[in-house]
Design a protein around this motif. Sequence first.
Motif, short mmCIF file in Angstrom:
data_model
loop_
_atom_site.label_atom_id
_atom_site.label_comp_id
_atom_site.label_asym_id
_atom_site.label_seq_id
_atom_site.Cartn_x
_atom_site.Cartn_y
_atom_site.Cartn_z
N GLU A 10 0.81 -1.22 0.00
CA GLU A 10 0.00 0.00 0.00
C GLU A 10 0.84 1.27 0.00
OE1 GLU A 10 -3.09 0.18 2.93
OE2 GLU A 10 -3.74 -1.86 2.51
N ASP A 11 2.01 1.23 0.63
CA ASP A 11 2.83 2.44 0.73
C ASP A 11 3.75 2.64 -0.48
OD1 ASP A 11 4.60 0.37 1.22
OD2 ASP A 11 5.43 1.24 3.05
N TYR A 12 3.62 1.80 -1.50
CA TYR A 12 4.52 1.92 -2.66
C TYR A 12 4.46 3.30 -3.31
CZ TYR A 12 6.57 1.65 -7.22
OH TYR A 12 7.32 1.94 -8.33
N ALA A 13 3.28 3.81 -3.57
CA ALA A 13 3.16 5.09 -4.28
C ALA A 13 3.89 6.21 -3.55
CB ALA A 13 1.70 5.45 -4.48
N ALA A 14 3.77 6.24 -2.24
CA ALA A 14 4.43 7.30 -1.46
C ALA A 14 5.94 7.14 -1.48
CB ALA A 14 3.92 7.28 -0.02
N ASP A 15 6.42 5.90 -1.52
CA ASP A 15 7.86 5.63 -1.46
C ASP A 15 8.50 5.41 -2.83
OD1 ASP A 15 7.69 5.80 1.29
OD2 ASP A 15 7.50 3.64 1.58
N ALA A 16 7.71 5.42 -3.89
CA ALA A 16 8.23 5.13 -5.24
C ALA A 16 9.44 5.97 -5.63
CB ALA A 16 7.12 5.26 -6.27
N PRO A 17 9.43 7.29 -5.38
CA PRO A 17 10.62 8.08 -5.76
C PRO A 17 11.89 7.63 -5.03
CG PRO A 17 8.75 9.52 -5.35
CD PRO A 17 8.36 8.15 -4.88
N ILE A 18 11.74 7.19 -3.81
CA ILE A 18 12.90 6.72 -3.04
C ILE A 18 13.46 5.44 -3.67
CG2 ILE A 18 13.65 5.78 -0.81
CD1 ILE A 18 11.44 7.63 0.45
N TRP A 19 12.57 4.50 -3.97
CA TRP A 19 13.01 3.24 -4.58
C TRP A 19 13.63 3.48 -5.94
CZ3 TRP A 19 13.85 -0.60 -1.60
CH2 TRP A 19 13.07 -0.81 -0.46
N GLU A 20 13.04 4.37 -6.72
CA GLU A 20 13.59 4.65 -8.05
C GLU A 20 14.99 5.25 -7.93
OE1 GLU A 20 12.40 6.59 -12.34
OE2 GLU A 20 10.98 6.73 -10.69
N SER A 21 15.20 6.11 -6.96
CA SER A 21 16.53 6.71 -6.79
C SER A 21 17.54 5.70 -6.27
CB SER A 21 16.47 7.92 -5.86
OG SER A 21 16.23 7.51 -4.53
N LYS A 22 17.09 4.71 -5.52
CA LYS A 22 17.99 3.66 -5.02
C LYS A 22 18.35 2.66 -6.10
CE LYS A 22 16.54 3.82 -0.22
NZ LYS A 22 17.18 3.24 0.92
N GLY A 23 17.49 2.51 -7.10
CA GLY A 23 17.78 1.60 -8.20
C GLY A 23 17.45 0.15 -7.95
N PHE A 24 16.67 -0.13 -6.91
CA PHE A 24 16.21 -1.50 -6.69
C PHE A 24 14.88 -1.47 -5.96
CE2 PHE A 24 17.98 -0.80 -2.53
CZ PHE A 24 17.27 -1.63 -1.68
N TYR A 25 14.14 -2.56 -6.13
CA TYR A 25 12.87 -2.71 -5.42
C TYR A 25 12.61 -4.20 -5.22
CZ TYR A 25 8.11 -2.08 -3.88
OH TYR A 25 6.96 -2.09 -3.13
N CYS A 26 12.31 -4.59 -3.98
CA CYS A 26 12.19 -6.01 -3.67
C CYS A 26 10.87 -6.38 -2.99
CB CYS A 26 13.37 -6.46 -2.83
SG CYS A 26 13.52 -5.56 -1.27
N GLU A 27 9.85 -5.58 -3.15
CA GLU A 27 8.58 -5.85 -2.49
C GLU A 27 7.44 -6.15 -3.45
OE1 GLU A 27 8.27 -6.14 0.83
OE2 GLU A 27 10.41 -5.71 1.01
N ALA A 28 7.73 -6.29 -4.73
CA ALA A 28 6.68 -6.59 -5.71
C ALA A 28 6.39 -8.08 -5.72
CB ALA A 28 7.10 -6.13 -7.10
N CYS A 29 5.13 -8.41 -5.95
CA CYS A 29 4.71 -9.81 -5.97
C CYS A 29 3.95 -10.08 -7.28
CB CYS A 29 3.84 -10.11 -4.77
SG CYS A 29 3.33 -11.84 -4.68
N LEU A 30 4.46 -11.03 -8.03
CA LEU A 30 3.80 -11.45 -9.27
C LEU A 30 2.97 -12.68 -8.96
CD1 LEU A 30 3.42 -11.35 -12.36
CD2 LEU A 30 5.50 -12.73 -12.54
N LEU A 31 1.68 -12.60 -9.27
CA LEU A 31 0.77 -13.73 -9.09
C LEU A 31 0.40 -14.22 -10.48
CD1 LEU A 31 -0.89 -15.51 -7.19
CD2 LEU A 31 -2.70 -13.81 -7.30
N ALA A 32 0.78 -15.44 -10.79
CA ALA A 32 0.51 -15.99 -12.12
C ALA A 32 0.52 -17.51 -12.04
CB ALA A 32 1.57 -15.53 -13.12
N GLY A 33 -0.35 -18.12 -12.80
CA GLY A 33 -0.39 -19.57 -12.84
C GLY A 33 -0.64 -20.22 -11.50
N GLY A 34 -1.36 -19.53 -10.63
CA GLY A 34 -1.67 -20.08 -9.32
C GLY A 34 -0.51 -20.03 -8.34
#
Length: 100
Positions: A10-34
């Motif tokens: 939920e807090d991604y939008a608020a923190d997005a500029p920080i993550w983009e400036s750091k050059g990495f992001y490790c909290e995304a979750c891909l849901l596919a194929g069960g």
Amino acid sequence: MNEYSLSFPEDYAADAPIWESKGFYCEACLLAGGRSYRLFFYEPVRLAQDIAADLGQCGAFFEPNLVVVAAVNREHMERAARWLVETRQLTALKPEADAP
């Protein structure tokens, strides 16, 4: 195309500029194929820095579910997730757990 979703905390939008400036992001979750996959997005420069640091400390670098994107922002991460699904790269990913 297979059904899938890429979710962010939920807090991604608020923190997005920080993550983009750091050059990495490790909290995304891909849901596919069960299944659920935690993805580790890196931009090339930051990845090179982390690889160099790990090689200096322990002589190796490893990160499961590593995805390199031009920029760590929502657009690039969503495009990469779509590519993973469309090209059936999911078989190369390590799932977190079976999806409910």
